[in-house]
Design an enzyme around this catalytic site. Structure first.
Site, short mmCIF file in Angstrom:
data_model
loop_
_atom_site.label_atom_id
_atom_site.label_comp_id
_atom_site.label_asym_id
_atom_site.label_seq_id
_atom_site.Cartn_x
_atom_site.Cartn_y
_atom_site.Cartn_z
N ASN A 160 57.09 50.02 19.99
CA ASN A 160 55.73 49.88 20.52
C ASN A 160 55.38 51.08 21.38
OD1 ASN A 160 55.11 47.31 19.40
ND2 ASN A 160 56.40 46.35 20.94
N HIS A 189 61.78 54.69 30.34
CA HIS A 189 61.23 55.56 29.29
C HIS A 189 60.97 56.92 29.91
CE1 HIS A 189 60.58 52.07 26.73
NE2 HIS A 189 59.95 51.48 27.72
N1 LIG Z 1 53.01 48.08 23.95
C1 LIG Z 1 54.05 47.96 24.77
O1 LIG Z 1 54.42 48.87 25.50
C2 LIG Z 1 54.78 46.65 24.78
C3 LIG Z 1 55.62 46.33 25.86
C4 LIG Z 1 56.25 45.08 25.87
C5 LIG Z 1 56.08 44.20 24.81
N2 LIG Z 1 55.28 44.55 23.77
C6 LIG Z 1 55.09 43.64 22.63
O2 LIG Z 1 54.19 42.60 22.99
C7 LIG Z 1 54.50 41.42 22.24
C8 LIG Z 1 54.60 40.22 23.21
O3 LIG Z 1 55.65 40.46 24.15
P1 LIG Z 1 56.22 39.27 25.06
O4 LIG Z 1 57.25 39.88 25.94
O5 LIG Z 1 55.09 38.50 25.66
O6 LIG Z 1 56.95 38.39 23.95
P2 LIG Z 1 57.48 36.86 24.08
O7 LIG Z 1 58.54 36.72 23.06
O8 LIG Z 1 57.80 36.52 25.49
O9 LIG Z 1 56.20 35.99 23.64
C9 LIG Z 1 55.63 36.07 22.36
C10 LIG Z 1 54.94 34.74 22.06
O10 LIG Z 1 54.17 34.90 20.85
C11 LIG Z 1 54.41 33.78 19.99
N3 LIG Z 1 54.23 34.27 18.63
C12 LIG Z 1 55.04 35.12 17.95
N4 LIG Z 1 54.54 35.37 16.72
C13 LIG Z 1 53.40 34.65 16.62
C14 LIG Z 1 52.43 34.50 15.59
N5 LIG Z 1 52.55 35.11 14.41
N6 LIG Z 1 51.36 33.70 15.82
C15 LIG Z 1 51.23 33.05 17.02
N7 LIG Z 1 52.11 33.16 18.02
C16 LIG Z 1 53.18 33.96 17.83
C17 LIG Z 1 55.81 33.30 20.31
O11 LIG Z 1 55.97 31.93 20.01
C18 LIG Z 1 55.92 33.59 21.81
O12 LIG Z 1 55.53 32.46 22.59
C19 LIG Z 1 55.82 41.70 21.50
O13 LIG Z 1 55.56 42.04 20.15
C20 LIG Z 1 56.38 42.92 22.23
O14 LIG Z 1 57.18 43.73 21.41
C21 LIG Z 1 54.61 45.73 23.75
#
Ligand SMILES: NC(=O)c1ccc[n+]([C@@H]2O[C@H](COP(=O)([O-])OP(=O)(O)OC[C@H]3O[C@@H](n4cnc5c(N)ncnc54)[C@H](O)[C@@H]3O)[C@@H](O)[C@H]2O)c1
Length: 234
Positions: A160, A189
């Site tokens: 990401n 990072h």
């Molecule tokens: N851009 C960045 O710098 C950055 C930084 C951290 C996390 N992220 C990304 O953000 C996203 C969320 O992170 P998080 O820490 O909150 O994750 P998390 O695992 O704590 O929460 C994700 C939630 O989304 C739900 N979910 C997953 N797939 C789904 C779908 N297809 N439809 C509906 N619900 C769904 C899961 O049940 C879970 O409750 C992840 O993909 C992570 O990689 C990006």
């Protein structure tokens, strides 16, 4: 006099990031009238609804969320969720903030409704300014605590950050290094940019989110900041 528009925010994914965003809405850091939550594990949406003091509607699936006509949706779920939902959302004219920006690598979505926050890094204003001239080298070094197995699970998350950076530095490419350090306690990072008129160095040392150690709180706060800006410019 122009009428004030009702702002409805949709959150897809009620995990670490979705929860912080919902709490920011509860605390009125982000001002909106309605919050719609969707998580494919419905209990996560219900638990989040019950934990905050703000009117929440739970959508059982994406179509139900879209029928409630949100102004902006924040994807805080997964790269698969972005791939599956991006077209149905943006084709309805709804703005979409994408957290799982790794899903956009190699994609060719032709819409101005997709917004990518700075996530777990920053300095993108300076880097994108440099990209207007010539960037000759970009190295992203992600340092984390753990072994090779952990590196493999960490990798999609690191993507990401790498992909957010790669959109900014185009046509330059981002060279990515993943380093494990058993002594490190923060998600770190480091970014080095060599460009036409100098060099830039950035280091982000982020405390892990208590509910999801792979996620940095800064990523959620960057979405909250972007959400505020988009709502203000409505
Ligand atoms: N851009 C960045 O710098 C950055 C930084 C951290 C996390 N992220 C990304 O953000 C996203 C969320 O992170 P998080 O820490 O909150 O994750 P998390 O695992 O704590 O929460 C994700 C939630 O989304 C739900 N979910 C997953 N797939 C789904 C779908 N297809 N439809 C509906 N619900 C769904 C899961 O049940 C879970 O409750 C992840 O993909 C992570 O990689 C990006």
């Amino acid at each position: 006099m122009s009428e004030k528009k009702t702002v409805k925010v949709g959150i897809i994914g009620c995990g670490a990031i979705g929860t912080l965003i919902a709490q920011a809405i509860e605390k009125k850091i982000v001002k909106c009238e309605e919050l719609i939550l969707y998580d494919y594990i419905q209990k996560k949406a219900k638990d989040l609804k019950n934990s905050i003091d703000f009117p929440v509607t739970i959508a059982e699936n994406l179509n139900k969320m879209l029928n409630l006509k949100p102004t902006i949706i924040v994807e805080a779920a997964s790269q698969k969720a972005v791939k599956d939902y991006i077209k149905p959302i943006t084709s309805k004219g709804i703005k979409l903030i994408v957290m799982s920006s790794g899903a956009l690598i190699g994609s060719n979505y032709q819409t101005e409704r997709i917004y990518v926050p700075s996530g777990a890094i920053g300095g993108l204003d300076a880097i994108s300014s440099a990209a207007l001239t010539k960037i000759s080298k970009v190295v992203l070094t992600t340092i984390f605590e753990g072994n090779a197995e952990k590196a493999a699970t960490q990798f999609p998350r690191s993507m990401n950050v790498a992909s957010t950076l790669s959109f900014i530095v185009k046509p330059a490419k981002v060279h990515v290094r993943l380093i494990s350090d058993p002594t490190i306690k923060r998600n770190t990072h480091e970014i080095k940019v060599e460009w036409q008129y100098g060099e830039m160095y950035f280091c982000f040392s982020n405390d892990p989110h208590p509910e999801n150690p792979k996620t940095s709180a800064l990523a959620a706060w960057s979405a909250i900041q972007l959400l505020k800006t988009l709502i203000k410019n409505q």
